[in-house]
Write a protein that holds these residues in place. Structure first.
Motif, PDB file in Angstrom:
ATOM      1  N   VAL A 117       0.848  -1.202   0.000  1.00  0.00           N
ATOM      2  CA  VAL A 117       0.000   0.000   0.000  1.00  0.00           C
ATOM      3  C   VAL A 117       0.876   1.242   0.000  1.00  0.00           C
ATOM      4  N   ALA A 118       0.237   2.375  -0.206  1.00  0.00           N
ATOM      5  CA  ALA A 118       0.912   3.668  -0.110  1.00  0.00           C
ATOM      6  C   ALA A 118       0.409   4.387   1.129  1.00  0.00           C
ATOM      7  N   VAL A 119       1.263   5.168   1.752  1.00  0.00           N
ATOM      8  CA  VAL A 119       0.855   5.996   2.891  1.00  0.00           C
ATOM      9  C   VAL A 119       1.310   7.432   2.662  1.00  0.00           C
ATOM     10  N   VAL A 120       0.402   8.384   2.972  1.00  0.00           N
ATOM     11  CA  VAL A 120       0.690   9.811   2.818  1.00  0.00           C
ATOM     12  C   VAL A 120       0.117  10.564   4.007  1.00  0.00           C
ATOM     13  N   PRO A 121       0.597  11.779   4.289  1.00  0.00           N
ATOM     14  CA  PRO A 121      -0.001  12.592   5.354  1.00  0.00           C
ATOM     15  C   PRO A 121      -1.425  12.994   4.990  1.00  0.00           C
ATOM     16  N   GLU A 122      -2.203  13.364   5.987  1.00  0.00           N
ATOM     17  CA  GLU A 122      -3.605  13.726   5.756  1.00  0.00           C
ATOM     18  C   GLU A 122      -3.749  14.913   4.826  1.00  0.00           C
ATOM     19  N   ASP A 123      -2.786  15.843   4.831  1.00  0.00           N
ATOM     20  CA  ASP A 123      -2.892  17.038   3.981  1.00  0.00           C
ATOM     21  C   ASP A 123      -2.120  16.891   2.659  1.00  0.00           C
ATOM     22  N   HIS A 124      -1.749  15.673   2.299  1.00  0.00           N
ATOM     23  CA  HIS A 124      -1.039  15.436   1.037  1.00  0.00           C
ATOM     24  C   HIS A 124      -1.998  15.650  -0.137  1.00  0.00           C
ATOM     25  N   ARG A 125      -1.476  16.084  -1.259  1.00  0.00           N
ATOM     26  CA  ARG A 125      -2.308  16.358  -2.439  1.00  0.00           C
ATOM     27  C   ARG A 125      -3.038  15.119  -2.946  1.00  0.00           C
ATOM     28  N   LEU A 126      -2.546  13.923  -2.611  1.00  0.00           N
ATOM     29  CA  LEU A 126      -3.166  12.681  -3.075  1.00  0.00           C
ATOM     30  C   LEU A 126      -3.996  11.989  -1.997  1.00  0.00           C
ATOM     31  N   ASN A 142      15.116   6.844  -5.556  1.00  0.00           N
ATOM     32  CA  ASN A 142      14.160   6.783  -4.455  1.00  0.00           C
ATOM     33  C   ASN A 142      14.850   6.552  -3.117  1.00  0.00           C
ATOM     34  N   LEU A 143      14.195   7.050  -2.048  1.00  0.00           N
ATOM     35  CA  LEU A 143      14.693   6.815  -0.699  1.00  0.00           C
ATOM     36  C   LEU A 143      14.407   5.372  -0.290  1.00  0.00           C
ATOM     37  N   ILE A 144      15.385   4.732   0.297  1.00  0.00           N
ATOM     38  CA  ILE A 144      15.203   3.383   0.829  1.00  0.00           C
ATOM     39  C   ILE A 144      15.672   3.396   2.275  1.00  0.00           C
ATOM     40  N   VAL A 145      14.762   3.129   3.195  1.00  0.00           N
ATOM     41  CA  VAL A 145      15.078   3.210   4.619  1.00  0.00           C
ATOM     42  C   VAL A 145      15.179   1.812   5.219  1.00  0.00           C
ATOM     43  N   GLN A 146      15.651   1.745   6.467  1.00  0.00           N
ATOM     44  CA  GLN A 146      15.956   0.454   7.083  1.00  0.00           C
ATOM     45  C   GLN A 146      14.742  -0.262   7.665  1.00  0.00           C
ATOM     46  N   ASN A 147      13.766   0.485   8.173  1.00  0.00           N
ATOM     47  CA  ASN A 147      12.658  -0.170   8.872  1.00  0.00           C
ATOM     48  C   ASN A 147      11.370   0.627   8.748  1.00  0.00           C
ATOM     49  N   THR A 148      10.289   0.033   9.245  1.00  0.00           N
ATOM     50  CA  THR A 148       8.956   0.631   9.132  1.00  0.00           C
ATOM     51  C   THR A 148       8.858   1.954   9.870  1.00  0.00           C
ATOM     52  N   GLU A 149       9.405   2.022  11.068  1.00  0.00           N
ATOM     53  CA  GLU A 149       9.327   3.250  11.858  1.00  0.00           C
ATOM     54  C   GLU A 149       9.966   4.423  11.124  1.00  0.00           C
ATOM     55  N   THR A 150      11.118   4.189  10.510  1.00  0.00           N
ATOM     56  CA  THR A 150      11.795   5.257   9.771  1.00  0.00           C
ATOM     57  C   THR A 150      10.962   5.706   8.586  1.00  0.00           C
ATOM     58  N   LEU A 151      10.359   4.747   7.872  1.00  0.00           N
ATOM     59  CA  LEU A 151       9.518   5.106   6.732  1.00  0.00           C
ATOM     60  C   LEU A 151       8.355   5.981   7.174  1.00  0.00           C
ATOM     61  N   VAL A 152       7.697   5.600   8.265  1.00  0.00           N
ATOM     62  CA  VAL A 152       6.563   6.390   8.768  1.00  0.00           C
ATOM     63  C   VAL A 152       7.009   7.798   9.126  1.00  0.00           C
ATOM     64  N   ARG A 153       8.167   7.916   9.817  1.00  0.00           N
ATOM     65  CA  ARG A 153       8.665   9.240  10.192  1.00  0.00           C
ATOM     66  C   ARG A 153       8.980  10.083   8.950  1.00  0.00           C
ATOM     67  N   MET A 154       9.546   9.466   7.940  1.00  0.00           N
ATOM     68  CA  MET A 154       9.863  10.184   6.698  1.00  0.00           C
ATOM     69  C   MET A 154       8.602  10.725   6.039  1.00  0.00           C
ATOM     70  N   VAL A 155       7.577   9.891   5.971  1.00  0.00           N
ATOM     71  CA  VAL A 155       6.324  10.310   5.336  1.00  0.00           C
ATOM     72  C   VAL A 155       5.649  11.394   6.166  1.00  0.00           C
ATOM     73  N   GLU A 156       5.653  11.251   7.476  1.00  0.00           N
ATOM     74  CA  GLU A 156       5.060  12.275   8.345  1.00  0.00           C
ATOM     75  C   GLU A 156       5.724  13.627   8.156  1.00  0.00           C
TER      76      GLU A 156
END
Length: 314
Positions: A167-176, A216-230
């Motif tokens: 799936v894809a995850v984006v912030p609530e105010d993201h254009r998509l 593209n950015l490639i991170v080590q774990n789920t927590e880092t990905l969530v923080r990046m998207v936030e």
């Protein structure tokens, strides 16, 4: 000609460490004893098992690699004999060697191991992490008794654990954030991937949409990905199962093209695995079913299924 099994197992340990000093320490015997065992084995078989290279150290010869595979099979058979004999004593002294992809290690195995150890406290677990391709090599070479990998499963026997959905995850105010789905090709330069699921996801993504993923950015774990998207650094691409284990306030979206990932346990033969491995496989199946019935995973999964059905109607 009678095979000295002790020499054979010393050979296996040296082949695993590629260092006589380290092998002797792990085996709790002297270096001369290790060297003598290798020489005796080579003399008996009339072949060279190792090449002694000044720069690279020990290297297996081609025939050494073939003999190593057979030696591991012999060790596995011996382990099975002892485990069958010990089965009535709650598998005392048994060992299970497992290869697992990081997502499963982090999100499923803690519960499986806790459950398994309550029932079989005397069984030793040896766990190694790697990519699906690495684990398949370990299973092929009998470095591990069983592997937990993502598709494809090659010629191994396999047993289904679960089908994950990317799936894809984006912030609530993201254009998509109001879109029903996120087109990966149209947004290919904004994607952020999690390394633990990178191999299979990127392969499938390229196969389906031929995206350019070099920058593209490639991170080590789920927590880092969530923080990046936030922090609005891009669009996170992650599996439902990994996402369900991480608290977040992000908007979850279906992706196009859709990517599903089958995860299974693999081995040469489930029938021929040791009793301890059979017991672990049973615990693995039961715990995975319970985990995937959990509220967090079920809620996200039902949402994505609803979105896919809605898209199919248009």
């Amino acid at each position: 000609m009678v095979m000295n099994m002790n020499n054979l197992y010393i050979f296996i340990k040296v082949a695993e460490t590629m260092n006589i000093t380290n092998a002797s320490k792990e085996l709790f015997i002297s270096q001369p004893a290790v060297s003598k065992a290798l020489k005796n084995l080579e003399d008996m078989l009339h072949v060279r098992l190792f090449i002694r290279d000044k720069k690279q150290g020990l290297m297996l010869t081609d025939v050494g690699k073939d003999i190593l595979k057979l030696a591991r099979q012999m060790q596995s058979i011996e382990d099975k004999i002892y485990q069958i004999a010990d089965y009535e004593n709650n598998l005392i002294g048994s060992t299970v060697k497992i290869g697992s992809v990081p997502t499963v290690t982090a999100n499923i195995l803690p519960k499986v191991l806790a459950t398994f150890r309550l029932q079989y406290p005397h069984v030793q677990i040896k766990l190694v992490e790697g990519s699906s391709n690495q684990i398949k090599e370990w299973v092929e070479d009998r470095v591990v008794d069983m592997g937990i990998v993502a598709a494809p499963f090659d010629s191994f026997e396999s047993e289904a654990l679960y089908t994950d959905h990317i799936v894809a995850v984006v912030p609530e105010d993201h254009r998509l954030s109001e879109e029903n789905k996120i087109n990966l090709r149209e947004n290919q330069h904004e994607l952020i991937f999690c390394k633990s699921g990178q191999e299979i996801t990127l392969d499938k993504l390229y196969e389906k949409s031929h995206c350019d993923l070099k920058n593209n950015l490639i991170v080590q774990n789920t927590e880092t990905l969530v923080r990046m998207v936030e922090n609005k650094l891009g669009i996170g691409i992650i599996s439902i199962f990994s996402l369900a284990s991480q608290p977040h306030n992000l908007v979850v979206k279906a992706i196009h093209p859709p990517i599903d990932v089958d995860v299974r346990m693999i081995t040469h033969s489930f029938e021929e695995t040791t009793p301890a491995t059979k017991a672990f496989i049973k615990a693995m199946s039961q715990c995975t079913s319970e985990i995937f019935d959990s509220t967090a995973t079920a809620q996200i999964l039902s949402k994505i299924i609803y979105i896919k059905k809605t898209l199919a109607l248009h």
